[in-house]
Structures are given as C-alpha cells and as structure tokens.
Design a protein around this motif. Sequence first.
Motif, short mmCIF file in Angstrom:
data_model
loop_
_atom_site.label_atom_id
_atom_site.label_comp_id
_atom_site.label_asym_id
_atom_site.label_seq_id
_atom_site.Cartn_x
_atom_site.Cartn_y
_atom_site.Cartn_z
N GLY A 303 -12.10 -20.26 -5.79
CA GLY A 303 -13.16 -19.27 -5.59
C GLY A 303 -12.88 -18.27 -4.49
O GLY A 303 -13.80 -17.57 -4.04
N ILE A 304 -11.65 -18.15 -4.03
CA ILE A 304 -11.29 -17.20 -2.98
C ILE A 304 -10.82 -15.90 -3.62
O ILE A 304 -9.96 -15.91 -4.51
N SER A 305 -11.35 -14.79 -3.17
CA SER A 305 -10.98 -13.48 -3.71
C SER A 305 -10.29 -12.65 -2.64
O SER A 305 -10.36 -12.96 -1.44
N LEU A 306 -9.64 -11.59 -3.06
CA LEU A 306 -8.93 -10.70 -2.13
C LEU A 306 -9.93 -10.01 -1.21
O LEU A 306 -10.93 -9.46 -1.65
N GLN A 307 -9.61 -10.01 0.07
CA GLN A 307 -10.43 -9.33 1.06
C GLN A 307 -9.86 -7.97 1.44
O GLN A 307 -10.48 -7.23 2.21
N ALA A 308 -8.70 -7.64 0.91
CA ALA A 308 -8.08 -6.33 1.12
C ALA A 308 -7.42 -5.90 -0.18
O ALA A 308 -6.93 -6.75 -0.94
N PRO A 309 -7.44 -4.61 -0.50
CA PRO A 309 -6.80 -4.13 -1.73
C PRO A 309 -5.32 -4.54 -1.77
O PRO A 309 -4.60 -4.38 -0.79
N LEU A 310 -4.89 -5.09 -2.90
CA LEU A 310 -3.50 -5.53 -3.07
C LEU A 310 -2.91 -4.84 -4.29
O LEU A 310 -3.52 -4.85 -5.37
N CYS A 311 -1.75 -4.22 -4.13
CA CYS A 311 -1.07 -3.63 -5.28
C CYS A 311 0.35 -4.18 -5.37
O CYS A 311 1.04 -4.32 -4.35
N LEU A 312 0.73 -4.54 -6.57
CA LEU A 312 2.07 -5.03 -6.85
C LEU A 312 2.85 -3.90 -7.51
O LEU A 312 2.48 -3.44 -8.60
N VAL A 313 3.90 -3.43 -6.84
CA VAL A 313 4.73 -2.34 -7.36
C VAL A 313 6.10 -2.93 -7.66
O VAL A 313 6.90 -3.16 -6.76
N LEU A 314 6.36 -3.18 -8.93
CA LEU A 314 7.59 -3.86 -9.32
C LEU A 314 8.77 -2.89 -9.29
O LEU A 314 8.64 -1.72 -9.69
N PRO A 315 9.93 -3.33 -8.83
CA PRO A 315 11.07 -2.42 -8.64
C PRO A 315 11.79 -2.02 -9.91
O PRO A 315 12.65 -1.15 -9.88
N SER A 316 11.48 -2.66 -11.07
CA SER A 316 12.16 -2.26 -12.30
C SER A 316 11.31 -2.59 -13.51
O SER A 316 10.46 -3.49 -13.47
N SER A 347 3.96 4.17 0.76
CA SER A 347 3.25 3.51 1.84
C SER A 347 2.20 2.57 1.29
O SER A 347 1.67 2.76 0.20
N ALA A 348 1.89 1.56 2.06
CA ALA A 348 0.91 0.58 1.62
C ALA A 348 -0.50 1.11 1.80
O ALA A 348 -0.81 1.83 2.72
N GLY A 349 -1.36 0.68 0.86
CA GLY A 349 -2.76 0.96 1.03
C GLY A 349 -3.14 2.41 0.84
O GLY A 349 -2.39 3.23 0.35
N GLU A 350 -4.37 2.72 1.26
CA GLU A 350 -4.90 4.06 1.14
C GLU A 350 -4.47 4.89 2.34
O GLU A 350 -3.68 4.46 3.17
N ALA A 351 -5.01 6.12 2.41
CA ALA A 351 -4.69 7.00 3.53
C ALA A 351 -5.00 6.30 4.85
O ALA A 351 -6.08 5.72 5.02
N ARG A 352 -4.11 6.39 5.79
CA ARG A 352 -4.27 5.65 7.03
C ARG A 352 -5.12 6.40 8.03
O ARG A 352 -5.09 7.61 8.11
N THR A 353 -5.85 5.64 8.81
CA THR A 353 -6.66 6.17 9.90
C THR A 353 -6.25 5.46 11.16
O THR A 353 -5.49 4.46 11.12
N PRO A 354 -6.70 5.92 12.34
CA PRO A 354 -6.31 5.24 13.58
C PRO A 354 -6.67 3.76 13.62
O PRO A 354 -6.08 3.00 14.39
N THR A 355 -7.62 3.34 12.78
CA THR A 355 -8.01 1.92 12.79
C THR A 355 -7.44 1.16 11.60
O THR A 355 -7.80 0.01 11.38
N ALA A 356 -6.56 1.79 10.83
CA ALA A 356 -6.00 1.14 9.65
C ALA A 356 -4.97 0.10 10.04
O ALA A 356 -4.24 0.25 11.02
#
Length: 675
Positions: A303-316, A347-356
């Motif tokens: 029952g544990i879900s992701l607490q941060a957006p996760l993207c898998l970008v496969l190299p091939s 880059s990982a994640g969304e647009a970065r901010t000073p608190t990212a």
Amino acid sequence: LMAANIEKVSVSGTIHCAAVPQAGGEEEGAMEGALEVRDFLDRAAAQLGLGVWAPGSGLMGQVVLERHLLPGMLVASPAAGAPSGDCLGGLGALASMGRLVTSTQAAAVLAGLPLEVEMPKRIVGVKLRGELRKWGSPRDVLQRLQEHLPTGSLAGGQVAIEFFGSGLQNMSCAGQAEMCQMAMSLGAYSATTQYSQRTFDFLVSTHRHGEAAVAEEFKSLLSADLGVEYEELVEVDLSHVDPVVWGPAGRSSRMWSTSQLAQGDPEARPVWPTDITGARLEGCEYESITRSAGVLRNATKRGISLQAPLCLVLPSAALYDTLLREDFLKDFERAGASVSVAEESGSAGEARTPTACTVSSGPQSLNTEAEGGVHFVAAPSVVTALALAGSLEFDPQADCFLDDDSNPFCLEPPAGDHLPEQPFTFQPALYQAPPTHEIKHDKAADEEESLDSPSSSLPSSGRLHAVDPESAHLQLLKTTSPPFPGVEAAQVLVTVVGDCGVDVLLSGPSTQGGDGGAHIDRLSAGLLRSCVLSEDGEIYVHQAARLLQEAGVRWVVVGGAHFGSGCGVENTALVIRHLGGCAVVAGSFSPAFETELKMQGLLPLTFMNPEDAQLVTRMDSLTIPGLDSLSTGVPVLIQGASENGNTYSFHAQHSLTLTQIEWIRSAGALNMAMS
C-alpha cells in the motif's frame, strides 16, 4: 568529411539520430529543419558507407553496446549529451574513449586518420572479489576505490582504471559498463574491464552467437596478463559495498552514504532541501531496472505509493521492448511512474526552483551544476526508494514505512536478473545498414541539381552535396586552406574572466542541434551572446568577429580556468574557426575542448604565469613569432601591443604532439586527409 573531399569512410561507423519534433505551433519550423537534416544524413550516410540508427533507437552509447561493440574492440564513441561520455568497457574492450573523443575526432577516424589521445599518468588496477549484496550496486564500487587512492579522488589525476578479478563473474556485463561509466563521470581518464562469462552471456543475449564463440576462443587475450604490475593496486570486496549517493551535482560534488544523508545532522552534512521534487531513472541496464521494478512491486503490495514523481527513461528501444515483453514495465505503470525511451540525456524532475531536490541515476548529470536547488545521483534502486519516501533523509537499509494497517516494514533488498531468459527484442526497421552496392558520385550533377531539388532522396547516381544555399537549417562548411595563417598582429576579440563553459561560449536556440543547429552562420550568432561589447555601440561578439574577418584581421580569445568545459565543444571550436579566429589563450582548458581546437587548426595556449593574463585587454594586438619552428614541449613567446602604444610580452605553453602540430600547420586535422 565532405569539406575534406572524403567519399568513403575508412572504418565502419554509424549515425545516431535524435527525435524529430512533432508538427504544430512553434514546433513547425523545428520539424521542417529536422526532416531536412535527417534527409541529408540519410543521403550522406549512403554515399559515405555509414549505418543510420533512426529516431527512437535510444542513446548512442547503449545502442553501440547492444549492437556493435565487441570484445577487444577500440571504439571512437563521442559523448552523446554527456560531459564524460559513455564507457563501453564492459565487454572487455581495450577501451572506449567516450570521455576523450569528440565528434570531429570520430570524423577524422572515419577519414582514415589515427586516433591520438594523451597517455594517462597513472594506471590503477582494481581487483574485485566477492559478490554485491543487499542495496549495493556496481557504481557503488567507486566509493571503496576512492577511499583507497592516495589522492582520495579520481578527478584531475589522469587515472586509467582496469577492473579485474573473480568479482566480475558476479556482476552483469552491462553493470560492469555502468561501473566504468561512473568512474569516468568521477574524473577517471578511462575505465575498462576484462572478458568474463558475463561477457559471453551478454553477446548471446544480444544475438551475437558467432562473435561470442570467437571471443571465448581467444579469451586469454581479453583478460589481465598474469603478473602485470600497476602503478597502484586496489582490492575491493564487493560484499562490503554499501549504497552511495553522490551530490549535490557540480564541481564540489562528493559521496554520501545513505545513512549519512538520513541523519539530517548539519554537522554530518550541509543543510539542503530534502523533500524530493522529481526522480528520474536513466541510463539503466536490464538488471538494475528489474531490481527497481522489484522495489516498486514490494512497496505497492504493502500500500505504499510514490511520494515524488518518478520517470523511467530507458536508454534503448531494445531494452524497452524486452522489458515490455517480460512484464517489468507494469510495475512502474502500476506505481504511477512514466516510462519512455531516451533520445538525449536530460534533467530529473520538473523545472527546478531554489528549494527543489531532484535525484537521478544518470552519472552524466553529476558534473552539471543544477539551475536551481540541488541534484543528487544514486543507483536506480536507491533512487526508486527515495522516490517512494519522498525525502533525501531516507535510508533504505534501515528506515521503515507504515503499511495500510500502520505496521512498520522495511523494503526488501532489491534482486534482479542479469539478463532476460530469452534474447533481447530488436526492431530491424530502426537500423539502415550501409548500401552493399557502390554509389557513384557526380559532383557536377550535384552542383546543378542542388538548386532544383535540394531535398530529394539519393538516387543511384548520388547527390551527397545537394544542399540548398538558401536553407535555414543546413550549410556546407568552407574548407580552410593550409597552411596555418599564423598569429601576426591578431586582435584580442574578447577577454573572459573566470570559469567559462561551452554553455556560455556558445548559446542560443540554434546551438544544440535543433532548428538551425547544422547551419554554421546561424550557429555563429550564439558566440558569447551574453557578452555585449558596449564600447562599440552595443555590438555583439559575433558581429565584431565578422567585422574583423571582413577586414582580413585574425583574432584571439583570452579566457580563464576550465575554459570550454561541458557539452558542445565541436560546435564552439567550429564557430571560432568559421569567424576567423586563430588562437585561444586561457588559464586552463577542458581536455575535450582543447583537443577540438587543435582538430580545427586553432592554437590552444595556456599562461605559464597566471598573472600574465592581467596584461592582456580587449583590442590588444598579439603576435606569436616563430610558429614555423613550433615544437613539442617548448613554450611560445607572445608579444602584445595595446591601443595606447604600450607593449608587453609573456610566455605561454601548449600540449601539442607532433601529429597535432601538423594539424595546426594544415589548418585542421581533416585537411591532412586530403593530402
């Protein structure tokens, strides 16, 4: 190659195409340009005898690893969007100088010129024994290695690493390549492994049974010699390797154990944003992805879900199709992660901010300063665990989650398969092999037809040179005729204080291979675009360079330390040559940029006395006498004269070899291929 009149490549090679932008809105022009460039590449590849990997195939390094690289093979593999490149030593290759080879060097190899790289100062042997356990991964071996090195670091020491020992038998072939890549991202000059059973298994799994049989027959030639002596020898017990997080990304990056980060004690580590805003799995091989899938499967069941957006970008694409067939991608989709095939590293994640606070598994992002907040790099399974926790202050080895019934539980240590049970799935349509028949080339017809049908497909007669002179996306290069014009009363175009990377040297929308990225004039408009020469009436640097070029005056750029670091060194050096530059004098150079300047016939020099840089100002006139007798290891004299009539002189040093001196005298390495 065309400017050097090369009609056929001397060694086998491939072109790897990025994605074509989709039609609609502002992307319309980019799509049109990308299609024009792609059409040109297809025709050029057929004429020259090159293979072409279509958009959607994946990252160049991974595709080469899966389809082309063989044991004992030396590959000139330019970095694809990565400052340190991809090391493909996991097949027991002699080396893959991804960190050292630029695209222009690869072109020179295709033209038949030798590949010349500087000899590393130290060769370190790393003997591996035991087996990785729990949360340890191949890249985490580098922590143990750096702990045993006298300098405590791989950076700046020009260290070549050779991994060997029984421990390689317990590590997947792609995992070995990942370990080598991490070593190079941390500053190693090169990294390689030796042939093992894992190499054989990987070749068979990638449909290269015949090559695997030959490698097995000659495996004694692909292993460390008995009794070989290294400058340094380090032994690492893999069973004692613990998970490590590298960061924050940038030049001050260092290693942290997951327990150190979990402490949250300012005395143990600096204070950073710790709530993870984005996580990215990139550059992963089969085993690490199956391990991450197992972590997600374990968490989802409780029952544990992701607490941060996760993207898998496969190299091939092959890895994507294989994991899809094996149902591992369902674990990511059920958890809410996005899945795609990589075209370029990002880059990982969304647009970065000073608190990212972002995390990724891509070693290539380790040396790139985050635009905002902080960025960390870790093994894929650790990145997955951190995304589940949503915090950097989580140690997957010790910390617990609460399940739906509020019962504490810890994640099970990840486990995965080295290779799929069935061979990898490949899409033949993604690869266009070189033509087996001879394509005759008619230059006169090319010139006549280029205006009428610039984008038509290559017929049997060939139209390699058919480029529309009015094209906004493609422009043929002008050949710089030898000999080297020398540095006689060359004007200082601009002086750059402090560190100056390629992103500052060449910026703008057309500099990274997008719309106009293959048009040298449009590309040139980005030269030091952030620097406005206000005393000339708000004139840009590239405009000042063109005025000097039109007046027949050569020019010089003066810079600080780490000059030209980052990606895109080929375009930057090419622009300097195109606009009439003849030399760059700096405090120090990135190795790739320094080599690229030499390849383009430009003279890279460094101040022997750093204080001499203060003597030089913009608009000064510089002369370097005696270049006809330029010799290896011998400093050159630079004579300067300022606008007010004051004169000065100082010495500068260079790292030119005998071959590279001939590049300079020939006004470019590819000009040597014409002789």
